[in-house]
Structures are given as C-alpha cells and as structure tokens.
Design an enzyme around this catalytic site. Structure first.
Site, mmCIF file in Angstrom:
data_model
loop_
_atom_site.group_PDB
_atom_site.id
_atom_site.type_symbol
_atom_site.label_atom_id
_atom_site.label_comp_id
_atom_site.label_asym_id
_atom_site.label_seq_id
_atom_site.Cartn_x
_atom_site.Cartn_y
_atom_site.Cartn_z
ATOM 1 N N TYR A 98 16.055 31.650 6.686
ATOM 2 C CA TYR A 98 14.691 32.317 7.095
ATOM 3 C C TYR A 98 14.708 32.516 8.555
ATOM 4 O O TYR A 98 15.171 31.496 9.257
ATOM 5 C CB TYR A 98 13.469 31.655 6.562
ATOM 6 C CG TYR A 98 13.167 31.728 5.071
ATOM 7 C CD1 TYR A 98 12.946 32.837 4.414
ATOM 8 C CD2 TYR A 98 13.045 30.681 4.260
ATOM 9 C CE1 TYR A 98 12.618 32.781 3.167
ATOM 10 C CE2 TYR A 98 12.653 30.507 3.060
ATOM 11 C CZ TYR A 98 12.642 31.640 2.526
ATOM 12 O OH TYR A 98 12.119 31.495 1.447
ATOM 13 N N MET A 110 11.727 25.254 1.950
ATOM 14 C CA MET A 110 10.831 24.467 1.187
ATOM 15 C C MET A 110 11.698 23.522 0.129
ATOM 16 O O MET A 110 11.446 22.301 0.029
ATOM 17 C CB MET A 110 9.879 25.260 0.384
ATOM 18 C CG MET A 110 8.962 24.316 -0.298
ATOM 19 S SD MET A 110 7.759 25.006 -1.432
ATOM 20 C CE MET A 110 6.765 26.460 -0.218
ATOM 21 N N ARG A 136 -10.561 -0.481 14.966
ATOM 22 C CA ARG A 136 -10.537 0.355 13.615
ATOM 23 C C ARG A 136 -11.313 -0.338 12.631
ATOM 24 O O ARG A 136 -12.660 -0.420 12.793
ATOM 25 C CB ARG A 136 -8.938 -0.004 13.197
ATOM 26 C CG ARG A 136 -8.544 1.223 11.949
ATOM 27 C CD ARG A 136 -7.268 1.235 11.860
ATOM 28 N NE ARG A 136 -6.526 0.168 11.229
ATOM 29 C CZ ARG A 136 -5.516 -0.044 10.606
ATOM 30 N NH1 ARG A 136 -4.523 1.089 10.710
ATOM 31 N NH2 ARG A 136 -4.895 -1.155 9.886
ATOM 32 N N LYS A 145 0.696 -1.271 0.069
ATOM 33 C CA LYS A 145 0.097 0.055 0.032
ATOM 34 C C LYS A 145 1.087 1.300 0.133
ATOM 35 O O LYS A 145 1.910 1.455 0.356
ATOM 36 C CB LYS A 145 -0.911 -0.053 1.227
ATOM 37 C CG LYS A 145 -0.125 0.060 2.406
ATOM 38 C CD LYS A 145 -1.230 -0.414 3.553
ATOM 39 C CE LYS A 145 -0.272 -0.182 5.057
ATOM 40 N NZ LYS A 145 -1.102 -1.164 5.961
HETATM 41 C C1 LIG Z 1 -0.332 -2.081 6.646
HETATM 42 C C2 LIG Z 1 -0.956 -3.187 7.317
HETATM 43 C C3 LIG Z 1 0.055 -4.326 7.402
HETATM 44 C C4 LIG Z 1 1.491 -4.337 7.297
HETATM 45 O O1 LIG Z 1 1.938 -3.542 8.431
HETATM 46 P P1 LIG Z 1 3.737 -3.815 8.718
HETATM 47 O O2 LIG Z 1 3.770 -3.397 10.162
HETATM 48 O O3 LIG Z 1 4.152 -2.584 7.751
HETATM 49 O O4 LIG Z 1 4.224 -5.053 8.290
HETATM 50 C C5 LIG Z 1 -0.601 -5.592 7.709
HETATM 51 N N1 LIG Z 1 -1.872 -5.759 7.997
HETATM 52 C C6 LIG Z 1 -2.688 -4.504 7.665
HETATM 53 C C7 LIG Z 1 -4.325 -4.956 7.860
HETATM 54 C C8 LIG Z 1 -2.374 -3.488 7.271
HETATM 55 O O5 LIG Z 1 -3.006 -2.413 7.334
#
Ligand SMILES: *Cc1c(COP(=O)(O)O)cnc(C)c1O
Length: 398
Positions: A271, A318, A142, A44
């Site tokens: 700055y 920036m 969640r 992701k």
């Molecule tokens: C992001 C995620 C993972 C991976 O987590 P890591 O700590 O990066 O290994 C596994 N399961 C779910 C549901 C996630 O959202």
C-alpha cells in the site's frame, strides 16, 4: 475426517509459549528470593499475553503463594478452571462485584470506607471472614488511599469482625531505573503507615511493595511478598536493573512464508508504494500484520529466516508484511520466520519491537492479538524440574 471448526488447520502465524522456560524462570526467581519472602505471580491480562491458566498452574506448582489479577473476569476464569490458591485483585472494585469476590474467595484491595462497609456486610451474609489488602498510594497517584490518610481506613477495617487485614501494599512509580530517590521516598511514606499500625498493636502478615523492578533492585523493600509479572516471562523491566543470569524470554512470534515474489528494478511493494526495488529483488510475504499486533511500520525492522535477518520493506498491512530475501536464496515457501524471538544465533527482542512501536516491552507482550493462536511447547519439560542445580547457568541476554 470430519471438517469441523475444532480441527481446522491453524493459520501459519502464531505465538509460541515455552512452558519449560517459564518453569525455569520461576525456579531461578524463587532461588534468588530469600526463602521467607512470598511470591505473588502477576498473571493479569492473560499473563501478559502468555495464557493465564498455564502460567498460574506452573507458578503455583513452583511455590508461588498466589496470583495477582486486574479484573473480576480474569479471576473468575481461573476459579472456574479449578485454581484454589489465593487470587488478589490488584485494581479498583465496583461495589456490584463484591458479592462475587466473597462467594468465590477472591481477595480484594480496599481503599475507601464505603467499600469496607459493603464488603463487611456481604461477608457477614456469607458467614465468612474475608481477607483484605489495603493499597497505600505513596506517591504514584493511581489507586489507593493516600499514605497520610490511611490509618483511619485501617482502623475501620480492623474494627470489622467480618474482615481480616491480611495485607498492606504500595506500588512504585519507578523501581527499575538507576535513580531510586522517588522509590525511597515512597518506601519511607509506606513505612510511616506501618509504624502507625505497629503503634496500634496491629500486625499485618503480608506487607508488599515490589514489582519486578523492586524485586531486582530494592531488596530492602521485599518485606513479606513480592509481586512479579514481567520477569516471570524472561523480560527485564529495564536495561539498567539487576540481572538474574539464565532467565530467558518465554514468548516468540512466528509465521511461515506464504508467498514469494520476484521484483524487477523499479517495481513497488505494498500500500502506498512505499518501497521501490533498486535492482532485481526477491521478497517473501508473511501472513501477519498490524491486525495481529505488529507495529504499523514502513521500511523498518526485520524478521529472522534461516537464522538471518531479512529487512521489512514497504508498509505493513493488516494481514501481511513483506521482507527482502534476496540474500537468502535457500528461503522457500512455508519456511518458518521468527518475528520475535530467537532463530539460530540471531534474536529479535521484545525491546526491538517496542522501539518500532514507540512503546515498552509490556505493551508489546500484551499487544499480540488472540487471532494469533498460542502454541504451547515443552509442556512435558514443564511437568518436571528443569533447573539442574549443578549445571552452569548461561548468561542472560543484555
Ligand atoms: C502489574 C503489577 C505488578 C507487576 O509488575 P511487573 O513490573 O510486571 O513485575 C505488580 N504490582 C501491581 C500493583 C501491578 O499492577
């Protein structure tokens, strides 16, 4: 030479992704994992900023069962590029997305009856039986259906001919800390659901609970598959979790010196005039700033030049940060500086930058902006096995 937009010189600041190290990490993780346990490569958010397509290809080549993603757009991008492996969407789905998921064989997590019914209708219309995973909320609050309310939903799914219950999963709120009390409680709740399924004679091929921390430290919870994200990229999720020797960070961030300024005593930098030279100084300007994802610090942190640390001075802008190179007389215009990663015997870790950002390694990896182009290195090495079984494996960084 044609001066088109596709062949302009890249800016002298970039992220470097070592695909050879990625492949080696995958081989080490695969070797550490019991053979029967499948690996879901979590890619992701552009594979935590490493580029989802390259990471997905290498992970699948190294035996991953499939890829985990968050959004429909992420999954569609991989499908459009010809990835045919299972793609599991880990988050919540809007009903409007389900037709795309069915049409393109994207596996969704379902956790409420309305989505189950709609998905079954769409699957029927497509003449498909689609695999689904159910996310059990076992205490993290969640996504997912509560562990103590999950069985009616599971019954609904098993009653739908167009759906196939392929997976049940949960997610740990804390898997990488020394205290595993809450993880154990969550796992016990998850097991109650599995027992309920077993009592109904329902067998689920993919029961999965572990992220990187769980994979490392909760072997009893591996079950049929682990979902590994950050560890693929050579970053351990915490300082106390188990180590796999030989894993190395895949991402570095680099820039070249774009200006050098001599300072007289009393002259100021940047700055807000946050730095005043106490004596004659020589400073280098690197063309990278908070607009690229570097934390907006003042007089804090350092970069590596010629294998040595050069401290940041003044406030970061920036598009620029300034470092003191008085002690590095060999440093010249366009020399390479390492913002994150190794140079010579020195290293600036993702955790060091996370501290400057008052955040965590995940946030730093995904926080580098795309105007820092990704430069992939060792793609050739990445095309063949790099794990020499007989070689001595170097110890992991602490
Ligand atoms: C992001 C995620 C993972 C991976 O987590 P890591 O700590 O990066 O290994 C596994 N399961 C779910 C549901 C996630 O959202």
């Amino acid at each position: 030479m044609k001066l088109h937009s596709e062949n302009f010189p890249l800016r002298p600041a970039w992220t470097e992704i070592d695909l050879g190290k990625l492949r080696r990490n995958l081989q080490l993780i695969r070797r550490d994992l019991p053979g029967a346990v499948k690996l879901l490569a979590v890619v992701k958010d552009e594979a935590y900023g490493h580029g989802a397509l390259d990471v997905a290809r290498i992970a699948l080549d190294e035996g991953a069962w499939g890829c985990g993603l968050s959004t429909l757009e992420e999954a569609m991008t991989l499908r459009d590029e010809g990835i045919t492996a299972p793609l599991l969407l880990l988050g919540e789905r809007q009903e409007a997305e389900l037709s795309w998921c069915v049409a393109h064989d994207l596996t969704v997590c379902v956790n409420e009856p309305q989505i189950v019914r709609t998905l079954a209708k769409i699957a029927t219309a497509f003449g498909k039986q689609v695999p689904v995973h159910v996310k059990i909320h076992s205490g993290m609050s969640r996504y997912g259906v509560r562990w103590d309310e999950a069985l009616p939903l599971l019954d609904l799914i098993t009653a739908e001919k167009a759906l196939r219950l392929e997976g049940v999963m949960t997610h740990f709120a804390q898997s990488d800390e020394t205290d595993k009390t809450f993880a154990n409680l969550q796992f016990a709740r998850f097991n109650e659901v599995l027992a309920g399924l077993a009592a109904r004679g329902v067998s689920v091929p993919l029961r999965h609970t572990c992220n990187s921390g769980g994979f490392l430290d909760l072997p009893q919870a591996h079950l049929d598959m682990v979902r590994v994200g950050i560890l693929l990229f050579g970053i351990f999720p915490s300082s106390v979790c188990r180590r796999i020797p030989g894993l190395e960070p895949v991402m570095s961030v680099k820039a070249r010196i774009a200006a050098i300024q001599p300072l007289k005593p009393g002259e100021v930098v940047g700055y807000g005039m946050r730095y005043t030279a106490p004596s004659e100084r020589r400073i280098a300007v690197l063309p990278i700033g908070y607009g690229d994802g570097f934390p907006r610090v003042r007089n804090q942190g350092s970069v590596l030049i010629h294998g040595r640390r050069a401290p940041l001075i003044g406030g970061i802008a920036m598009d620029a940060l300034m470092v003191d190179i008085t002690d590095l007389p060999e440093a010249q215009m366009w020399d390479e500086a390492v913002i994150m990663g190794r140079q010579g015997g020195e290293e600036i870790t993702v955790h060091e930058i996370a501290k400057l950002k008052n955040s965590v390694s995940y946030d730093v990896l995904t926080g580098w902006r795309l105007r820092l182009r990704r430069k992939h290195v060792n793609r050739d090495i990445a095309n063949r096995a790099v794990l020499d079984e007989s070689a001595h494996v170097a110890t992991a960084p602490a």
